[in-house]
Write an enzyme that holds these catalytic residues in place. Structure first.
Site, PDB file in Angstrom:
ATOM      1  CE1 TYR A  25      -4.157  -2.286   0.807  1.00 58.39           C
ATOM      2  CE2 TYR A  25      -3.052  -3.175   1.424  1.00 58.39           C
ATOM      3  CZ  TYR A  25      -4.119  -2.887   1.051  1.00 58.39           C
ATOM      4  OH  TYR A  25      -4.901  -3.857   0.525  1.00 58.39           O
ATOM      5  CE  LYS A  38       2.414 -18.844   0.658  1.00 62.48           C
ATOM      6  NZ  LYS A  38       2.140 -20.291   0.484  1.00 62.48           N
ATOM      7  CG  ASP A  47      -1.079 -20.278   1.523  1.00 61.52           C
ATOM      8  OD1 ASP A  47      -1.060 -20.258   2.842  1.00 61.52           O
ATOM      9  OD2 ASP A  47      -0.597 -20.946   0.932  1.00 61.52           O
ATOM     10  CG  ASP A  83      -8.327  -4.460   2.614  1.00 64.62           C
ATOM     11  OD1 ASP A  83      -8.979  -4.875   2.914  1.00 64.62           O
ATOM     12  OD2 ASP A  83      -7.405  -4.030   1.937  1.00 64.62           O
ATOM     13  CG  ASP A 114     -13.103  -7.238   3.017  1.00 66.74           C
ATOM     14  OD1 ASP A 114     -12.580  -6.232   3.951  1.00 66.74           O
ATOM     15  OD2 ASP A 114     -12.591  -6.517   1.597  1.00 66.74           O
TER      16      ASP A 114
END
Length: 361
Positions: free
Chosen positions: A144, A194, A233, A257, A261
């Site tokens: 971002y 990750k 994941d 994020d 969601d």
């Protein structure tokens, strides 16, 4: 959720509470006024609220060429105690001169933590909810930072993005996550990363967050917090298969994020999920949902995430009683199921849901 304020802003003795309102785009213009009315209904449980209307967003950009006016930032920084932000309609294509105002606001005000509780409503008051977790998202860096390039390569165009992970930002979000975990009954913190692939960037995030309990001055404060790890994941997979294993999840910006969601699906709708953008000196409530242009102006936007965001904001400032009243009223409306917007398979309007909440206040 957390029941105690995470930062002390010396608010308790204030005679008034100046709240910046930034509806921005789409249904933000419908749900932020609803949250305003809910705050007013709290009466003496909070200092007298004074609201300052401010502008930002894509619509502001199309009118003025600026998505986040300097005046908005200056007023928030110098005149407001806290703020509520609605939603923004950032285009999916590149537009010269445009940058997301909410991303910019987080950086301008150093709101480094995006805290997103995801809690289901139990069938009966007092019962344990089936989903009760908090996503703590680093708010200022990762992809971002928006440093992208497009070049011509041997086989066509090549796009690159810089991913920034710093020790400072990872430490700050780690400390916030440990504070939240330590305030909850389970005291369990899962670090999302990750680093099996992104061994440098995610590796730094993982190692820095894990080191928080050893920082100078911590002195065993977090000894009761259990630390776990999960690859991002597999975290998404387990979130849907067994959400009860998670308590507090801390993640870099992009993962946080996506995870929050996705978690909204566990409790019925993005229209229920609140958040705050928090720093050491300021807090801004923000519903997790987007601007929803498909329902803009129809009067059916779900106002509950904005009302819950107002409650989170007040709780963070130390106004626990007012926050509890808002949360309890929202829970009652959801539990009764009579006044629900279409995203929750209901037929009620925004105003009907708001009036149901106000009645229970």
């Amino acid at each position: 959720m957390f029941r105690t304020p995470l930062r002390s802003f010396s608010m308790a003795a204030r005679q008034s509470l100046k709240i910046g309102l930034i509806p921005a785009d789409g249904i933000g213009k419908e749900v932020i006024p609803a949250a305003k009315r809910a705050i007013i209904a709290l009466g003496s449980d909070i200092p007298k609220p004074e609201f300052i209307d401010l502008v930002a967003g894509w619509e502001c950009f199309t009118r003025t060429g600026v998505a986040l006016p300097h005046e908005t930032v200056d007023i928030l920084r110098n005149e407001c105690d806290c703020a509520l932000f609605g939603s923004v309609s950032s285009p999916s294509r590149k537009v010269v001169g445009y940058s997301s105002p909410i991303v910019a606001l987080r950086k301008e005000l150093d709101l480094y933590a995006n805290i997103r509780p995801v809690v289901s409503v139990a069938p009966e008051a007092g019962q344990k909810p089936s989903v009760d977790l908090v996503v703590v998202r680093e708010n200022t860096e990762c992809l971002y930072v928006k440093q992208e390039t497009l070049t011509d390569g041997e086989h066509g165009k090549e796009a690159r993005a810089t991913r920034l992970i710093t020790e400072r930002a990872s430490r700050r979000i780690g400390q916030m996550a440990f504070e939240i975990a330590n305030s909850r009954p389970r005291k369990h913190l899962t670090i999302i990363h990750k680093s099996n692939v992104l061994s440098i960037t995610d590796g730094l995030f993982r190692e820095t967050v894990r080191s928080v309990p050893t920082l100078n001055g911590v002195d065993g404060k977090y000894d009761g917090v259990t630390i776990a790890e999960q690859l991002v994941d597999s975290a998404v997979y387990r979130l849907f298969r067994e959400p009860e294993i998670f308590d507090v999840m801390v993640a870099p910006n992009l993962y946080g994020d996506i995870l929050s969601d996705a978690a909204a699906a566990l409790v019925g709708s993005l229209g229920l999920i609140p958040s705050i953008n928090a720093g050491d000196n300021f807090v801004m409530g923000e519903p997790v949902h987007g601007s929803a242009p498909d329902i803009e102006g129809k009067g059916i936007a779900n106002p509950l995430a904005s009302i819950r965001s107002a409650a989170l904001m007040l709780r963070h400032l130390g106004y626990i009683k007012g926050a509890d009243r808002l949360d309890t009223a929202v829970d009652q409306v959801i539990r009764e199921g009579k006044y629900l917007t279409p995203d929750l398979k209901g037929t009620s309007t925004t105003n009907e849901v708001l009036e149901a909440v106000l009645k229970r206040l």
